[in-house]
Write a protein that holds these residues in place. Structure first.
Motif: not given
Length: 223
Positions: A100-121, A142-149
């Motif tokens: 939250r502190d970083l969000a006040d200072r720069t651009t922040v994002g969430l990128v996960t192998n978990n499901r997009h629905e859960t990331a948004e939640f 979508g499952y195939d595109r998980r990290k390390p991709d």
């Protein structure tokens, strides 16, 4: 030039490195009930796992649409995951306020192998003001595109129109994906990876998300 700080979710924000296997097993059972499928015990074991080649074969045998089964399984897994978070069955790490502190200072994002629905939640439930949220699509592709991709990290960077930044993760595959996307990488220590050697090519080795502020300053990000 703005520097983005992108965060992995499991093992960085949410306690533990991954979704519990029972969540997926129960999600598969629920999807099969909805589809009125009656698999054999050995088929059911495969449906509960992520071996989608076998899942495709079993779906053909049972006259079930493989894509629909996979979508339903992902949806039920997300629903159960969200319930576990609301009920306190799965917690968060005590240093996530740094995001939250970083969000006040720069651009922040969430990128996960978990499901997009859960990331948004998670972003909404925890009140994070992410500039971009990206999780895996509820498809075989979508499952195939998980990290390390680096696919989802690159999508997030494209959405932000940013090319420089840091990816913060808790596993070697996070480092591989972040570097492949052209980012610096921060390997954050958690109980499950405390004894692991620093991954090759990790730019930073951190004990806490609080240290990401120092990483941001080192990378030259100033919003």
């Amino acid at each position: 030039m703005t520097t983005a700080v992108l965060f992995d979710m499991d093992g960085v924000i949410l306690e533990g490195p991954r979704t519990e296997p029972d969540v997926y097993a129960n999600a598969a059972d629920a999807a099969l009930v909805e589809l009125e499928a009656d698999p054999s015990p050995s088929q059911r074991r495969d449906f509960r796992r992520h071996d989608y080649d076998r899942i495709r074969d079993h779906c053909v045998d049972l006259d079930v649409d493989p894509a629909e089964f996979w979508r339903l399984k992902e949806t039920y897994a997300s629903s159960r995951t969200h319930d576990r978070l609301r009920d306190g069955e799965r917690g968060t790490y005590d240093d996530i306020d740094a995001i939250r502190d970083l969000a006040d200072r720069t651009t922040v994002g969430l990128v996960t192998n978990n499901r997009h629905e859960t990331a948004e939640f998670v972003a909404d439930y925890l009140g994070f003001d992410f500039d971009v949220v990206r999780g895996r699509d509820p498809t075989f592709e979508g499952y195939d595109r998980r990290k390390p991709d680096p696919y989802y990290i690159e999508e997030a960077l494209d959405a932000l129109d940013i090319t420089e930044g840091v990816y913060v993760g808790d596993s070697p595959k996070d480092v591989v994906a972040g570097r492949a996307a052209g980012l610096e990488t921060a390997f954050v220590r958690r109980p499950h990876n405390r004894a692991r050697e620093r991954p090759a090519n990790a730019t930073y080795d951190l004990e806490s998300l609080q240290e990401v502020v120092d990483v941001l300053e080192s990378a030259g990000g100033n919003g």
